[in-house]
Design a protein around this motif. Structure first.
Motif, PDB file in Angstrom:
ATOM      1  N   LYS A 126      -2.142  17.944   1.699  1.00 12.43           N
ATOM      2  CA  LYS A 126      -2.187  18.291   3.115  1.00 12.43           C
ATOM      3  C   LYS A 126      -3.046  19.540   3.308  1.00 12.43           C
ATOM      4  O   LYS A 126      -3.193  20.351   2.389  1.00 12.43           O
ATOM      5  CB  LYS A 126      -0.767  18.552   3.632  1.00 12.43           C
ATOM      6  N   PRO A 127      -3.629  19.697   4.491  1.00 15.88           N
ATOM      7  CA  PRO A 127      -4.430  20.909   4.749  1.00 15.88           C
ATOM      8  C   PRO A 127      -3.590  22.175   4.564  1.00 15.88           C
ATOM      9  O   PRO A 127      -2.388  22.178   4.801  1.00 15.88           O
ATOM     10  CB  PRO A 127      -4.854  20.739   6.219  1.00 15.88           C
ATOM     11  N   ASP A 128      -4.261  23.234   4.112  1.00 17.11           N
ATOM     12  CA  ASP A 128      -3.636  24.552   3.966  1.00 17.11           C
ATOM     13  C   ASP A 128      -2.583  24.605   2.860  1.00 17.11           C
ATOM     14  O   ASP A 128      -1.721  25.493   2.858  1.00 17.11           O
ATOM     15  CB  ASP A 128      -3.021  25.030   5.294  1.00 17.11           C
ATOM     16  N   THR A 129      -2.618  23.660   1.926  1.00 17.90           N
ATOM     17  CA  THR A 129      -1.734  23.746   0.764  1.00 17.90           C
ATOM     18  C   THR A 129      -2.520  24.348  -0.408  1.00 17.90           C
ATOM     19  O   THR A 129      -3.737  24.205  -0.481  1.00 17.90           O
ATOM     20  CB  THR A 129      -1.203  22.361   0.357  1.00 17.90           C
ATOM     21  N   PRO A 130      -1.819  25.043  -1.331  1.00 22.74           N
ATOM     22  CA  PRO A 130      -2.515  25.725  -2.432  1.00 22.74           C
ATOM     23  C   PRO A 130      -2.837  24.770  -3.576  1.00 22.74           C
ATOM     24  O   PRO A 130      -2.483  25.017  -4.733  1.00 22.74           O
ATOM     25  CB  PRO A 130      -1.497  26.786  -2.857  1.00 22.74           C
ATOM     26  N   ILE A 131      -3.531  23.678  -3.276  1.00 25.97           N
ATOM     27  CA  ILE A 131      -3.796  22.642  -4.277  1.00 25.97           C
ATOM     28  C   ILE A 131      -5.305  22.475  -4.415  1.00 25.97           C
ATOM     29  O   ILE A 131      -6.016  22.319  -3.421  1.00 25.97           O
ATOM     30  CB  ILE A 131      -3.139  21.301  -3.863  1.00 25.97           C
ATOM     31  N   VAL A 132      -5.795  22.498  -5.645  1.00 23.26           N
ATOM     32  CA  VAL A 132      -7.241  22.444  -5.870  1.00 23.26           C
ATOM     33  C   VAL A 132      -7.773  21.015  -5.860  1.00 23.26           C
ATOM     34  O   VAL A 132      -8.971  20.795  -5.686  1.00 23.26           O
ATOM     35  CB  VAL A 132      -7.621  23.128  -7.197  1.00 23.26           C
ATOM     36  N   TRP A 133      -6.889  20.015  -6.070  1.00 27.61           N
ATOM     37  CA  TRP A 133      -7.357  18.641  -6.199  1.00 27.61           C
ATOM     38  C   TRP A 133      -7.729  18.026  -4.852  1.00 27.61           C
ATOM     39  O   TRP A 133      -7.108  18.301  -3.840  1.00 27.61           O
ATOM     40  CB  TRP A 133      -6.295  17.765  -6.872  1.00 27.61           C
ATOM     41  N   GLY A 134      -8.751  17.165  -4.895  1.00 28.45           N
ATOM     42  CA  GLY A 134      -9.093  16.393  -3.710  1.00 28.45           C
ATOM     43  C   GLY A 134      -8.132  15.239  -3.504  1.00 28.45           C
ATOM     44  O   GLY A 134      -7.779  14.887  -2.377  1.00 28.45           O
ATOM     45  N   LYS A 135      -7.705  14.643  -4.619  1.00 30.78           N
ATOM     46  CA  LYS A 135      -6.678  13.599  -4.570  1.00 30.78           C
ATOM     47  C   LYS A 135      -6.052  13.446  -5.944  1.00 30.78           C
ATOM     48  O   LYS A 135      -6.622  13.873  -6.960  1.00 30.78           O
ATOM     49  CB  LYS A 135      -7.252  12.255  -4.103  1.00 30.78           C
ATOM     50  N   VAL A 136      -4.872  12.831  -5.968  1.00 29.37           N
ATOM     51  CA  VAL A 136      -4.153  12.557  -7.212  1.00 29.37           C
ATOM     52  C   VAL A 136      -3.686  11.105  -7.158  1.00 29.37           C
ATOM     53  O   VAL A 136      -3.148  10.665  -6.142  1.00 29.37           O
ATOM     54  CB  VAL A 136      -2.932  13.493  -7.376  1.00 29.37           C
ATOM     55  N   ILE A 137      -3.914  10.364  -8.245  1.00 30.45           N
ATOM     56  CA  ILE A 137      -3.406   8.995  -8.364  1.00 30.45           C
ATOM     57  C   ILE A 137      -2.309   9.004  -9.415  1.00 30.45           C
ATOM     58  O   ILE A 137      -2.500   9.519 -10.523  1.00 30.45           O
ATOM     59  CB  ILE A 137      -4.510   7.992  -8.772  1.00 30.45           C
ATOM     60  N   VAL A 138      -1.137   8.435  -9.080  1.00 24.48           N
ATOM     61  CA  VAL A 138      -0.002   8.451 -10.001  1.00 24.48           C
ATOM     62  C   VAL A 138       0.548   7.039 -10.177  1.00 24.48           C
ATOM     63  O   VAL A 138       0.623   6.271  -9.221  1.00 24.48           O
ATOM     64  CB  VAL A 138       1.096   9.425  -9.514  1.00 24.48           C
ATOM     65  N   TRP A 139       0.870   6.709 -11.427  1.00 23.67           N
ATOM     66  CA  TRP A 139       1.495   5.431 -11.780  1.00 23.67           C
ATOM     67  C   TRP A 139       2.984   5.696 -12.029  1.00 23.67           C
ATOM     68  O   TRP A 139       3.332   6.446 -12.955  1.00 23.67           O
ATOM     69  CB  TRP A 139       0.852   4.845 -13.027  1.00 23.67           C
ATOM     70  N   VAL A 140       3.870   5.097 -11.232  1.00 26.73           N
ATOM     71  CA  VAL A 140       5.313   5.344 -11.301  1.00 26.73           C
ATOM     72  C   VAL A 140       6.015   4.069 -11.735  1.00 26.73           C
ATOM     73  O   VAL A 140       5.828   3.006 -11.123  1.00 26.73           O
ATOM     74  CB  VAL A 140       5.862   5.816  -9.940  1.00 26.73           C
ATOM     75  N   ASP A 154     -11.314  16.027  -8.396  1.00 25.33           N
ATOM     76  CA  ASP A 154     -11.735  17.251  -7.728  1.00 25.33           C
ATOM     77  C   ASP A 154     -12.202  16.961  -6.303  1.00 25.33           C
ATOM     78  O   ASP A 154     -12.112  15.827  -5.816  1.00 25.33           O
ATOM     79  CB  ASP A 154     -12.819  17.973  -8.542  1.00 25.33           C
ATOM     80  N   GLN A 155     -12.704  18.003  -5.640  1.00 17.94           N
ATOM     81  CA  GLN A 155     -13.094  17.859  -4.238  1.00 17.94           C
ATOM     82  C   GLN A 155     -14.315  16.951  -4.059  1.00 17.94           C
ATOM     83  O   GLN A 155     -14.562  16.458  -2.960  1.00 17.94           O
ATOM     84  CB  GLN A 155     -13.396  19.245  -3.639  1.00 17.94           C
ATOM     85  N   LEU A 159     -13.261  12.472 -11.415  1.00 11.21           N
ATOM     86  CA  LEU A 159     -12.085  12.641 -12.259  1.00 11.21           C
ATOM     87  C   LEU A 159     -12.163  13.971 -13.011  1.00 11.21           C
ATOM     88  O   LEU A 159     -13.145  14.249 -13.698  1.00 11.21           O
ATOM     89  CB  LEU A 159     -11.977  11.481 -13.255  1.00 11.21           C
ATOM     90  N   ALA A 160     -11.128  14.802 -12.867  1.00 12.15           N
ATOM     91  CA  ALA A 160     -11.093  16.107 -13.523  1.00 12.15           C
ATOM     92  C   ALA A 160     -10.202  16.089 -14.761  1.00 12.15           C
ATOM     93  O   ALA A 160     -10.520  16.709 -15.775  1.00 12.15           O
ATOM     94  CB  ALA A 160     -10.609  17.182 -12.544  1.00 12.15           C
ATOM     95  N   SER A 161      -9.060  15.388 -14.684  1.00 13.48           N
ATOM     96  CA  SER A 161      -8.142  15.356 -15.820  1.00 13.48           C
ATOM     97  C   SER A 161      -7.201  14.162 -15.695  1.00 13.48           C
ATOM     98  O   SER A 161      -6.980  13.637 -14.599  1.00 13.48           O
ATOM     99  CB  SER A 161      -7.326  16.651 -15.911  1.00 13.48           C
ATOM    100  N   THR A 162      -6.661  13.761 -16.827  1.00 12.61           N
ATOM    101  CA  THR A 162      -5.717  12.645 -16.885  1.00 12.61           C
ATOM    102  C   THR A 162      -4.489  13.068 -17.692  1.00 12.61           C
ATOM    103  O   THR A 162      -4.632  13.666 -18.763  1.00 12.61           O
ATOM    104  CB  THR A 162      -6.353  11.408 -17.554  1.00 12.61           C
TER     105      THR A 162
END
Length: 219
Positions: A126-140, A154-155, A159-162
């Motif tokens: 969400k806007p104004d959150t202290p998060i550097v990622w542009g998006k995160v994909i999660v498998w649950v 990243d923004q 892909l930055a990390s897995t």
């Protein structure tokens, strides 16, 4: 997923192995948590780092370094930096951000992972959150609600990390992965592995445990 992995309160003992092309380093860790607002992480080995602690109380995060007998308050700008020289960030371990409150969630699809069905969910900060990622994909996991995999972008949407979660077993009465491997996308020859030796959930612990005075003690 959030309730499965954290519980109302928890205690864990784990080891972290930092693998680099020329060396590897092992760190032993104990951690305690109460809800989303309180956590204490303490290094128990190697000797040079023993007693180093990280404390979260609400929105405030503190770091105690015993070699210089100093406690510092960590600003939001430090949350994206490396934790203890590993491939995890301070936010990965101390969790200033909330996977529930700080993201917009979108269900993408079902997918099979290691023979198990998993929900694939996209999380946009969400806007104004202290998060550097542009998006995160999660498998649950669709049955036991643990994470199989997390991809951080990243923004620029690269892909930055897995994070890969495996060695599924009973930990503290719950079906959970005992190993987490963090793999940076731009450094193929390095990774960081966390292995859980034990976990306990819904332990008897109060907010008063999570104090600056207590983070300076050896547990």
């Amino acid at each position: 997923m959030h309730e499965t992995t954290r519980g109302e309160s928890s205690f864990a003992e784990m080891s972290m192995t930092i693998e680099r092309p020329r060396f590897s380093r092992d760190v032993s860790i104990r951690s305690w948590s109460l809800g989303d607002d309180f956590s204490l992480i303490q290094i128990t080995a190697p000797a040079r780092d023993e007693g180093t602690s990280f404390l979260k109380r609400g929105n405030e995060i503190w770091n105690f370094v015993p070699t210089v007998d100093r406690t510092i308050k960590m600003p939001p700008s430090m949350m994206s930096q490396s934790w203890m020289g590993s491939d995890f960030t301070n936010d990965d371990l101390v969790r200033e951000s909330s996977i529930i409150e700080d993201y917009e969630h979108t269900f993408l699809r079902m997918e099979e992972v290691d023979g198990r069905q998993a929900y694939v969910i996209q999380m946009i900060p969400k806007p104004d959150t202290p998060i550097v990622w542009g998006k995160v994909i999660v498998w649950v996991d669709a049955e036991d609600f643990f994470q199989h995999r997390v991809e951080n972008f990243d923004q620029r949407n690269e892909l930055a990390s897995t994070m890969v979660f495996d060695e599924i077993q009973n930990l503290g009465g719950r079906i959970l992965p005992a190993r987490i491997t963090m793999i940076p996308a731009n450094r193929p020859n390095q990774r960081t592995i966390i292995r859980y030796q034990q976990m306990q959930f819904d332990i008897d612990i109060s907010e008063s445990f999570f104090s600056q005075q207590n983070m300076r003690r050896r547990h």
